[in-house]
Design an enzyme around this catalytic site. Structure first.
Site, PDB file in Angstrom:
ATOM      1  N   GLU A 129       0.557  -1.287  -0.073  1.00 16.89           N
ATOM      2  CA  GLU A 129       0.086  -0.291  -0.303  1.00 16.89           C
ATOM      3  C   GLU A 129       0.755   1.393  -0.010  1.00 16.89           C
ATOM      4  O   GLU A 129       1.922   1.143   0.281  1.00 16.89           O
ATOM      5  CB  GLU A 129      -1.004  -0.563   1.602  1.00 16.89           C
ATOM      6  CG  GLU A 129      -1.838   1.244   1.595  1.00 16.89           C
ATOM      7  CD  GLU A 129      -2.673   1.144   2.533  1.00 16.89           C
ATOM      8  OE1 GLU A 129      -2.905   0.058   2.898  1.00 16.89           O
ATOM      9  OE2 GLU A 129      -2.698   2.627   3.129  1.00 16.89           O
ATOM     10  N   GLU A 171      -1.601  11.523   3.878  1.00 14.05           N
ATOM     11  CA  GLU A 171      -2.609  11.192   5.404  1.00 14.05           C
ATOM     12  C   GLU A 171      -2.534  12.302   6.269  1.00 14.05           C
ATOM     13  O   GLU A 171      -1.833  13.054   5.993  1.00 14.05           O
ATOM     14  CB  GLU A 171      -2.334  10.308   6.172  1.00 14.05           C
ATOM     15  CG  GLU A 171      -2.576   8.732   5.049  1.00 14.05           C
ATOM     16  CD  GLU A 171      -3.019   7.480   5.726  1.00 14.05           C
ATOM     17  OE1 GLU A 171      -3.666   6.893   6.071  1.00 14.05           O
ATOM     18  OE2 GLU A 171      -1.458   7.162   6.170  1.00 14.05           O
TER      19      GLU A 171
END
Length: 347
Positions: free
Chosen positions: A195, A200
């Protein structure tokens, strides 16, 4: 983004400290490539580099635009995007149901707007890939809705420069993300096949004693890899971006064999190299980050990372909140033949 409770970044030990030029100074340098016996959680803190002091990929020759969405129409382009529709919570105990409604994702005025709303909603309890073959699934009800848009099955890439220009939401419990998952799980279930978290951020704007200006302004770039959960691992870098809430900014990666750079407004602030990740399923040196990955845009409500940081929990009074996206662009390297450094930086 797809953190399990045992892998929350809030629980990580710091393995680096910030230097003035934005580089990480290791506290305990790694003397051998990472592997199954290495610490499963690694996080570094770096200072945001000043303009002109670090790599700026957009100034390099040889980049060719291969995919983009400028959001100039009046609706989401379903030839480019699909929607995840579930109330699963991403494995992080997030509080939203994801829908494909215009109330949660709409295009207009040259922007994509993903809106998280406080409203009770009932939908599938798990994502489509976790449902039984019959397609029937249990339902769940959550107190918030939002959208998670994916290019899965429509566009994916191995290597390239990927950038998203966006304006992020503020408040306790907001968790916007720009990230990538493997198109095919060649090396096994999450996180065996990897991933890539391009961006974020959680709880932007809330009180933060350790942040420049006294408000939360931390952005993160992270790799997830290793084995199948719970034998997964991560390697993350975070930095303070004091102007992150002052309008639109560009978040990106430059992904090449053996190296991934993270960028903010065109400047590299973090780098992971071959040896900073590993695969339990393959001895290939770049696995699992040597396969096609698709792109995801979403705005989560709460969940472990958001609720364990900042003021804790979710502020129920701040909704709706929006993540506005100006454009998404993907380039791949087409060296012009005049320089070995063309769209490669210092390798």
């Amino acid at each position: 983004m797809m953190l399990r409770p045992a892998m929350m970044l809030a629980a990580l030990a710091v393995t680096g400290c910030a230097a003035a030029n934005g580089q990480t100074i290791p506290v305990a340098p790694t003397t051998a490539p990472l592997g199954p016996t290495s610490p499963p959680k690694t996080i570094a803190k770096v200072a945001m580099p000043a303009p002109g002091t670090t790599r700026e990929p957009g100034r390099e020759r040889g980049w060719q635009l291969v995919w983009s969405d400028e959001f100039d129409g009046s609706s989401v382009d379903r030839a480019k995007w699909d929607f995840d529709r579930d109330c699963w919570g991403g494995g992080n105990n997030e509080r939203q149901c994801y829908t494909d409604r215009k109330a949660n994702a709409a295009v207009g005025g040259g922007f994509l707007t993903i809106t998280a709303r406080k409203e009770r909603f009932t939908g599938p309890a798990v994502p489509a890939h976790m449902r039984p073959a019959s397609g029937e699934a249990a339902e769940a009800t959550k107190d918030y809705t939002s959208a998670r848009m994916v290019t899965r099955g429509k566009a994916s890439w191995t290597f390239g420069r990927i950038e998203v220009r966006a304006k992020l939401p503020a408040g306790q419990g907001t968790w916007p993300a720009v990230w990538m998952l493997p198109e095919d799980h060649t090396y096994g279930p999450w996180a065996s096949s990897g991933e890539i978290d391009i961006l974020e951020a959680v709880n932007l704007g809330v009180t933060c004693a350790d942040c420049p200006g006294g408000r939360e302004n931390t952005i993160l770039g992270t790799l997830h890899f290793g084995g199948k959960w719970p034998a997964n691992a991560l390697n993350s870098t975070e930095t303070n971006a004091p102007d992150v809430l002052d309008g639109f900014h560009t978040y990106g990666i430059v992904w090449a064999p053996g190296r991934i750079d993270w960028t903010y407004d065109g400047r590299v602030f973090a780098t992971k190299r071959r040896g900073d990740w590993w695969s339990a399923a393959s001895k290939r040196p770049d696995a699992p980050f040597d396969r096609p990955f698709h792109l995801i845009l979403n705005l989560a409500v709460g969940g472990g990372l958001a609720e364990e940081r900042g003021l804790k929990g979710v502020d129920s009074t701040i909704w709706p909140q929006t993540m506005k996206v100006d454009w998404v662009r993907v380039w791949q390297c087409r060296p012009d033949g005049t320089s070995g450094r063309s769209c490669q930086g210092d390798r």
